[in-house]
Enzyme design. Structure first.
Site, PDB file in Angstrom:
ATOM      1  N   ASP A  44       0.824  -0.977  -0.053  1.00 49.90           N
ATOM      2  CA  ASP A  44      -0.015   0.080  -0.184  1.00 49.90           C
ATOM      3  C   ASP A  44       0.859   1.229   0.121  1.00 49.90           C
ATOM      4  O   ASP A  44       1.684   1.317   0.944  1.00 49.90           O
ATOM      5  CB  ASP A  44      -0.892   0.010   1.380  1.00 49.90           C
ATOM      6  N   ASP A  45       0.700   2.053  -1.032  1.00 53.77           N
ATOM      7  CA  ASP A  45       1.591   3.498  -1.198  1.00 53.77           C
ATOM      8  C   ASP A  45       3.018   3.271  -0.935  1.00 53.77           C
ATOM      9  O   ASP A  45       3.574   4.202  -0.817  1.00 53.77           O
ATOM     10  CB  ASP A  45       1.189   4.266   0.036  1.00 53.77           C
ATOM     11  N   CYS A  82      -5.740   3.782  -4.357  1.00 58.76           N
ATOM     12  CA  CYS A  82      -5.667   2.417  -4.013  1.00 58.76           C
ATOM     13  C   CYS A  82      -6.960   1.526  -4.461  1.00 58.76           C
ATOM     14  O   CYS A  82      -6.760   0.803  -5.042  1.00 58.76           O
ATOM     15  CB  CYS A  82      -5.301   2.184  -2.466  1.00 58.76           C
ATOM     16  N   ARG A  86      -7.135  -1.727  -6.631  1.00 55.74           N
ATOM     17  CA  ARG A  86      -7.336  -3.011  -6.270  1.00 55.74           C
ATOM     18  C   ARG A  86      -8.630  -3.615  -7.173  1.00 55.74           C
ATOM     19  O   ARG A  86      -8.692  -4.724  -7.483  1.00 55.74           O
ATOM     20  CB  ARG A  86      -7.844  -2.995  -5.023  1.00 55.74           C
ATOM     21  N   LYS A 140      -5.478  -5.941   3.487  1.00 56.51           N
ATOM     22  CA  LYS A 140      -6.273  -4.763   3.292  1.00 56.51           C
ATOM     23  C   LYS A 140      -7.138  -5.237   1.891  1.00 56.51           C
ATOM     24  O   LYS A 140      -6.912  -5.552   1.122  1.00 56.51           O
ATOM     25  CB  LYS A 140      -5.617  -3.602   2.963  1.00 56.51           C
ATOM     26  N   HIS A 142     -10.668  -3.131   0.978  1.00 63.60           N
ATOM     27  CA  HIS A 142     -10.994  -1.842   0.709  1.00 63.60           C
ATOM     28  C   HIS A 142     -11.817  -1.713  -0.552  1.00 63.60           C
ATOM     29  O   HIS A 142     -11.572  -0.717  -1.447  1.00 63.60           O
ATOM     30  CB  HIS A 142      -9.667  -0.891   0.466  1.00 63.60           C
ATOM     31  N   HIS A 235       0.938   2.170   3.876  1.00 64.25           N
ATOM     32  CA  HIS A 235      -0.091   3.378   4.254  1.00 64.25           C
ATOM     33  C   HIS A 235      -0.007   3.795   5.557  1.00 64.25           C
ATOM     34  O   HIS A 235       0.483   3.247   6.668  1.00 64.25           O
ATOM     35  CB  HIS A 235      -1.394   2.712   4.081  1.00 64.25           C
ATOM     36  N   ASP A 345       0.196  -0.413  -5.151  1.00 63.62           N
ATOM     37  CA  ASP A 345      -1.331   0.054  -5.677  1.00 63.62           C
ATOM     38  C   ASP A 345      -1.135   1.316  -6.148  1.00 63.62           C
ATOM     39  O   ASP A 345      -2.116   1.730  -7.146  1.00 63.62           O
ATOM     40  CB  ASP A 345      -2.380  -0.073  -4.797  1.00 63.62           C
ATOM     41  N   ASN A 346      -0.263   2.231  -5.946  1.00 60.29           N
ATOM     42  CA  ASN A 346      -0.047   3.546  -6.492  1.00 60.29           C
ATOM     43  C   ASN A 346       1.159   4.246  -6.002  1.00 60.29           C
ATOM     44  O   ASN A 346       2.072   3.397  -5.270  1.00 60.29           O
ATOM     45  CB  ASN A 346      -1.184   4.558  -6.116  1.00 60.29           C
ATOM     46  N   LYS A 410       0.889  10.083  -5.030  1.00 55.15           N
ATOM     47  CA  LYS A 410      -0.310   9.252  -4.989  1.00 55.15           C
ATOM     48  C   LYS A 410      -1.605  10.419  -5.330  1.00 55.15           C
ATOM     49  O   LYS A 410      -1.491  11.645  -4.787  1.00 55.15           O
ATOM     50  CB  LYS A 410      -0.721   8.880  -3.721  1.00 55.15           C
TER      51      LYS A 410
END
Length: 769
Positions: A44-45, A82, A86, A140, A142, A235, A345-346, A410
């Site tokens: 994540d991130d 994110c 996903r 996660k 989300h 994240h 994811d980003n 992001k």
């Protein structure tokens, strides 16, 4: 055969379907002999340059090993945020066609923003399960609207209903790693009253993954598995274990300018970028938001370096998780025939601001304008950063290092927002050449690629409805042939920011157009990515015809992918369905149960006045928490302590307390009043049997995602509101007293609450007009 009539949730709406009398899900045939296991590890991130194979100084030996025997994609792009990434990863659809033009927090009523996976879009897990795979997920999710995360919600969009046999993790967008705000196993919340000392979520996610694999192998030694490991790291709040933080002590004393240059030099040495690539200058690379390291004083340098030491430790822990998984597969003799996909994811995020923050929730997710004197970073000991007492996010200068050498962050459609690392490994694959790949691959290509490598056909139907055609295409041929072609064209959009990549050309519109300018209008920039991969030379004025052509191409792609309407006036994502209004009605809670879910709790308290009514039976020696809402990121608590009431308020790390008079034995009516004041402040006061008892006069309201941990009654769940109280009593379970009734009564919404509740009927009438 008799037809069966039913209803599926489609884009947040009820859609009727008809099928035969058999279950809609397909049978589970035995997978073909030798079918590979599949692991997708999503971080994540994580910025483009944060892993060793992409130029990082952070030691990532297990990722390095993966890259040494696999394929390193240097031209992989994802969505700018994110949830959209996903959704595209799991469905093979473009983000808006998958329903996720935004993160899973709003549903303004348009097809591209339902924040629910379409009922006619089979997920990667559903197709693999139909092909004979066991399907597991940890971490996660989300991909469920936050208003459908509570315990009475429709679970049609939860992991088990979207193809996973087993699930363990956080359904929300992020959580605390030391004290998760809410954990779900399969379809139920995990009822844990108190986390053990030294608990760390990343470690538990690994343990859960290994247990799922082992439990499968005990019962079936041949069945392949799919594991989707979706990290909650890195994240915010960025957290890590002290033992890992210490390993990186002193690594960042040279500062972000020097580290960025060093990473870029390594990237060029590794062949990730051609020698003609340039590191964007300060003027282009958000220099106005990032102070020069040499201009900082000693205290600032120490604080900022500590932020990055913690971030590096979090990346280190991701690497360790990969190492534990691969070691276990090696022990089982299955590593050689396991496909592993590792990506982000980003791009890295600038949420921490120019100085970073030790008060993450003081600004994250806040949709209203904050007063000038709002404290965004409560001054606390830098040594606490990364630990359980503090919720932090690193400064923008380090985010730029994470995204080296790209511009922006992001949620941007510059490369810094969408260019991410991608590594694919399959040791036993019959491929001629491994190593670097510079073909353009997009996140929606991953599901078709994995299905082809696994030898599993995508589901043709779901729920009796013909499946949508995927937007992604398999790039399995790229693994075999370094000269194979990649993707040519892809649109991007995030909160009105737009971009289109077409071959070597990229058009970028960094701000939304006005309504008068239209979807393809507004200001556009133009870059030749072959000559200028880091977007340093805007050619728009020199080639206006190409700009116009690409802008029109973007508009056509947007119509085909349900991108409209754009958020051109800032209200799109403030709009929510009126059906959520019921979540703000008074609630009577039950002591000692799992906490009320985060969003459900927030509807009762955030951006409004409210009161808590408690009927208490006090006995001799009564003590413990009556009500707790929040954690170390912000919250409030009412407890019996020292014979009387203790009111604790955590204003994003700034603690305030008030004590009442001694409370006698017997029945008492206790009321906590939380009253809105001007300038986004609250006054908290407690009455006992109608008599004022304790008060905290003026504190910053809890806004946005705070309080993050939901409401617990009879104990303080998870991350404590009041650390001093926690050190003495841990979760401080209520004893020698009983709560006969506890009710939370919301007041009127604040004038600062810009949420727009709309019914479907209102929207239809507006369209008709």
């Amino acid at each position: 055969m008799e037809a069966r009539r039913g209803y599926e949730s489609f884009g947040g709406r009820a859609t009727e379907f008809v099928s035969d009398s058999q279950p809609w899900w397909p049978p589970h045939p035995q997978a073909a002999p030798g079918s590979p296991n599949v692991i997708v590890m999503l971080v994540d991130d994580l910025g483009f340059s944060d892993l060793g194979p992409f130029g990082s100084e952070i030691p990532t030996p297990h990722v390095d090993r993966l890259a040494d025997d696999g394929w390193v994609f240097t031209n992989y792009r994802t969505a700018p945020m994110c949830s959209p990434a996903r959704a595209a990863l799991l469905t093979g659809l473009n983000p808006h066609r998958a329903g996720f033009g935004f993160v899973a927090h709003t549903d303004p009523g348009y097809p591209g923003f339902t924040c629910e996976l379409p009922a006619d879009a089979p997920t990667l897990a559903e197709s693999l399960r139909a092909g004979g795979y066991a399907t597991f997920m940890v971490g996660k999710w989300h991909l469920t609207l936050e208003s459908r995360l509570h315990d009475a919600a429709d679970r049609s969009s939860w992991p088990l209903q979207r193809g996973f046999d087993r699930y363990f993790g956080s359904m929300d967008g992020f959580t605390s790693l030391h004290h998760p705000h809410r954990l779900v196993r399969d379809n139920s919340v995990v009822d844990i009253q108190e986390f053990p000392e030294g608990y760390f979520l990343t470690d538990e996610l690994v343990e859960e993954s290994l247990a799922m694999i082992d439990e499968l192998r005990v019962n079936d030694t041949r069945k392949p598995f799919f594991l989707y490991f979706a990290h909650t790291s890195v994240h915010g709040p960025i957290q890590a274990k002290n033992v890992d933080i210490e390993k990186h002590r002193g690594r960042y004393e040279a500062g972000w300018n020097a580290l960025r240059e060093a990473r870029f030099a390594r990237q060029c040495e590794l062949g990730i970028f051609p020698q003609h690539a340039a590191l964007p200058s300060e003027a282009l690379a958000d220099g106005d938001r990032i102070p020069e390291w040499d201009t900082l004083d000693a205290a600032e340098r120490e604080l900022f370096a500590r932020h990055m030491e913690v971030y590096a430790a979090a990346v280190d822990e991701v690497d360790q998780s990969l190492g534990r998984l691969t070691a276990h597969l090696e022990q089982l003799g299955e590593l050689e025939n396991t496909i592993i996909v590792l990506t982000s994811d980003n791009g890295g995020t600038a949420e921490g601001g120019s100085s970073g923050t030790r008060s993450y929730f003081a600004q994250f997710g806040v949709s209203t304008r904050l007063p000038e004197d709002w404290v965004r970073d409560v001054s606390r000991d830098p040594e606490l950063i990364g630990g359980p007492q503090l919720f932090s996010q690193y400064p923008t200068g380090w985010a730029r290092v994470s995204n080296t050498p790209f511009r922006s962050f992001k949620s941007s459609t510059y490369e810094g927002g969408v260019h991410a690392p991608l590594i694919v490994s399959w040791p036993s694959a019959p491929a001629r050449a491994r190593g670097l790949r510079d073909q353009f691959v997009f996140v929606s290509d991953l599901a078709p690629t994995i299905l082809e490598l696994a030898g599993v056909a995508p589901l043709a139907q779901r729920g009796g409805v013909t499946a949508q055609d995927p937007d992604g295409r398999s790039v399995a041929d790229v693994l075999e042939d370094p000269s194979a072609g990649g993707r040519e064209t892809q649109y991007f959009e995030c909160v009105g920011r737009r971009a289109l990549v077409d071959g070597d050309w990229k058009a970028v519109s960094p701000v939304p157009p006005t309504r008068a300018e239209g979807g393809g209008g507004g200001r556009w920039e133009l870059y030749d990515l072959a000559a200028d991969p880091t977007e340093t030379r805007d050619l728009a004025s020199a080639d206006p015809d190409r700009v116009a052509e690409l802008a029109e191409r973007w508009r056509a792609e947007a119509w085909q992918n349900a991108v409209f309407p754009l958020d051109d006036d800032g209200t799109l994502h403030k709009t929510r369905p009126s059906s959520e209004a019921v979540l703000a009605e008074p609630v009577t809670l039950v002591p000692f149960r799992p906490p009320l879910e985060r969003f459900r709790s927030a509807q009762l308290t955030v951006l409004r006045s409210f009161r808590v009514e408690i009927d208490l039976e006090m006995r001799r020696g009564g003590a413990g928490v009556l009500l707790a809402h929040g954690d170390q990121g912000g919250g409030y608590l009412l407890a019996l302590d020292g014979g009387g009431l203790l009111l604790s308020y955590n204003a994003y790390g700034d603690m305030q307390r008030a004590r009442g008079a001694s409370l006698g034995e017997g029945a008492h009516e206790i009321t906590l009043h939380v009253e809105e004041l001007p300038e986004l402040r609250w006054r908290l006061s407690v009455e006992v049997d109608g008599v004022p008892d304790a008060a905290i006069e003026r504190v910053p309201m809890l806004l946005g995602m705070a309080p993050f941990t939901g409401i617990s009654v009879g104990y303080d769940y998870g991350g404590p509101v009041d650390w001093q109280l926690y050190e003495r009593h841990r979760s401080y379970r209520l004893r020698e007293a009983s709560i006969d009734r506890i009710c939370i009564v919301p007041g009127a919404r604040s004038q600062h609450d810009k949420t727009i509740l709309r019914s479907i009927g209102d929207a239809v009438a507006e369209i008709a007009d």
